[in-house]
Design an enzyme around this catalytic site. Structure first.
Site, PDB file in Angstrom:
ATOM      1  CB  SER A 183      61.997  44.777  32.704  1.00 51.52           C
ATOM      2  OG  SER A 183      62.927  44.267  33.634  1.00 51.52           O
ATOM      3  CD  GLU A 298      58.557  48.049  39.147  1.00 48.72           C
ATOM      4  OE1 GLU A 298      58.957  46.927  38.801  1.00 48.72           O
ATOM      5  OE2 GLU A 298      58.025  48.846  38.359  1.00 48.72           O
ATOM      6  CG  HIS A 393      59.667  43.901  37.421  1.00 51.05           C
ATOM      7  ND1 HIS A 393      59.959  45.209  37.133  1.00 51.05           N
ATOM      8  CD2 HIS A 393      60.452  43.150  36.588  1.00 51.05           C
ATOM      9  CE1 HIS A 393      60.873  45.266  36.192  1.00 51.05           C
ATOM     10  NE2 HIS A 393      61.181  44.025  35.826  1.00 51.05           N
TER      11      HIS A 393
END
Length: 497
Positions: A183, A298, A393
């Site tokens: 990230s 995601e 994610h």
């Protein structure tokens, strides 16, 4: 023995891994050092206990996470040392945590490096300044230090320099350092690969769900935008001068910053000389082996607030037309088909995940393959199980670190089972093989081919990993075409819709 003094870690664990925690790699950025480049850590006498993490850097509270102690005196790092055996120095893996440059800490339990270190690598994690403390830009700071706005990235570079000076004392090889992150940590990997200040600091890179930190500017924001944001914060705090700002208590700054936009990296002319994507396009980035990719979902659920309006297909496509243009709407509709409200919601979610994360990761692979002069390995993480029901994610992180703690998006799910542990072992083997040799392949592992450019094969990281034809090239290529045309908005808000 480090260059600032002796450190004493905790007792070795059952696998013989010794953890050294809370080692200062720079002086506390407090008082006159607030918003300064990281300064050398002071030396100490005797053995310093290094068995507890340092406090988190000031930032916002991590959603859904327990409260953690925050301090400006936070520039510490941690080293997990594998069992000391005769042989060559060990490969080193330096982790950059995520959190949007707004929250997070190396003390997060899901970043425990013990399981990776048990596989024979040195693991290092670190704190870096966040939010307004790490990314404030002001003209007075430019005059004082030559540039401002990227102090958090400077912290990361200072930690990498600490590794170069000190990791050999722990048995690590300073010439074989892999920088890896997820990230915001992966965005930092991409930015540091493009920075003129990182030559010789790492030999390989892994970017999990992140690349360039693209924004409504089509790239990392320019310095002028960061200066305008800094002026707004000064006004909100009624602190017009630098001395005034440095006298404001940290909690007041954090509160005021929450209403002044997202303080994050900008093109400061020093750490970042240009937008990372532009640097990669012309081949000016670090020419090191790269392993990078993204997850199959995601979008779930972090980025939902940034999605296009989607109460109906008509509303969704009207917003898409405003964002992408009437001339591209038919193509968009083929790639993001929605015939009813449920499909419109699903496609809006997919689109925002693509725009915030997947497209950048996909383009990072293509640019490094084309201009980076080194081996590139791409993946798409799709693994699911009762323990980890969505390839969301951050879903990959517990498997890479081998801790298999509850997933943030499924905290009530059953604990990890044997299949989860087997899959985690596979991922740890791929990651540590790459750190050691620049190639994830090894005995007993499904073959992972080199990435050969957009449309070529990537590794699908599922229960049975396999190389597959790039499944998202058409969709992500459509989005990438807007960067080449000079605009790449990451949110419908920026289009005036």
């Amino acid at each position: 023995m480090t260059d600032t003094g002796l450190v004493q870690g905790a007792a070795p664990d059952a696998n013989g891994v010794t953890a050294f925690k809370g080692i200062p790699y720079a002086a506390a950025p407090v008082g006159p050092l607030r918003w300064r480049a990281p300064q050398p850590a002071p030396a100490w006498k005797g053995a310093r206990r290094a068995d507890a993490f340092g406090p988190a850097c000031w930032g916002t509270r991590q959603p859904g996470a327990p409260a953690v102690a925050m301090s400006e005196d936070c520039l510490t790092l941690n080293v997990w040392q594998p069992p000391r055996r005769l042989g060559p120095p060990k490969a080193v893996m330096v982790w950059l945590h995520g959190g949007g440059f707004q929250f997070g800490s190396s003390a997060d339990p899901k970043y425990d490096g013990a399981a990776l270190a048990a596989r024979g690598v040195e693991v290092v994690s670190l704190n870096y300044r966040l939010g307004a403390f790490g990314f404030l830009a002001r003209p007075e700071l430019d005059q004082e230090a030559g540039s401002s706005g990227d102090f958090g990235l400077q912290d990361q570079i200072a930690a990498l320099r600490w590794v170069q000076r000190n990791i050999a004392a722990f048995g690590g090889d300073p010439g074989n350092v892999t920088l890896f992150g997820q990230s915001a940590g992966a965005h930092a990997v991409g930015m540091l690969m493009s920075s003129p200040q990182t030559r010789g600091l790492f030999a390989k890179a892994v970017a999990q769900s992140g690349a360039f930190w693209d924004s409504e500017y089509g790239s990392v924001p320019p310095h002028a935008a960061a200066l305008a944001q800094g002026a707004a914060l000064s006004a909100a705090l009624d602190a017009p001068g630098l001395a005034d700002l440095r006298a404001v208590p940290a909690d007041r700054i954090a509160t005021a910053a929450a209403g002044s936009g997202l303080f994050a990296p900008s093109v400061d002319g020093q750490v970042l000389s240009d937008s990372p994507a532009a640097v990669f396009a012309r081949g000016g980035q670090r020419h090191v082996p790269l392993l990078a990719g993204y997850t199959g979902a995601e979008d779930f659920p972090l980025f939902d607030p940034r999605a296009l309006p989607h109460a109906s297909p008509e509303e969704f496509y009207a917003a898409a037309e405003r964002l992408f243009g009437a001339d591209r709407l038919a193509e968009f509709a083929r790639l993001y088909p929605a015939a009813n409200p449920a499909e419109a919601a699903a496609q809006a979610r997919r689109l925002v995940g693509d725009m915030v994360i997947s497209e950048q990761s996909w383009e990072l692979l293509g640019l490094q393959q084309r201009t980076g002069g080194s081996g590139v390995y791409g993946y798409k993480f799709t693994y699911t199980s009762p323990y980890s029901p969505v390839p969301a994610h951050v879903a990959d992180v517990p498997f890479v670190f081998g801790d298999l703690l509850p997933q943030y998006f499924a905290p009530q799910a059953p604990p990890a089972g044997e299949a989860d542990r087997a899959f985690s072992d596979t991922l740890m083997a791929y990651w540590t093989n790459f750190a050691e040799r620049g190639d994830p392949n090894g005995p007993g592992l499904p073959d992972w081919p080199r990435y050969a450019g957009p449309g070529s094969k990537v590794m699908e990281l599922d229960a049975e990993p396999a190389a597959i034809a790039d499944p998202d090239a058409a969709r992500l290529g459509f989005l990438a075409s807007f960067r080449s045309a000079g605009r790449f908005p990451d949110s419908w808000r920026t289009s005036g819709s």
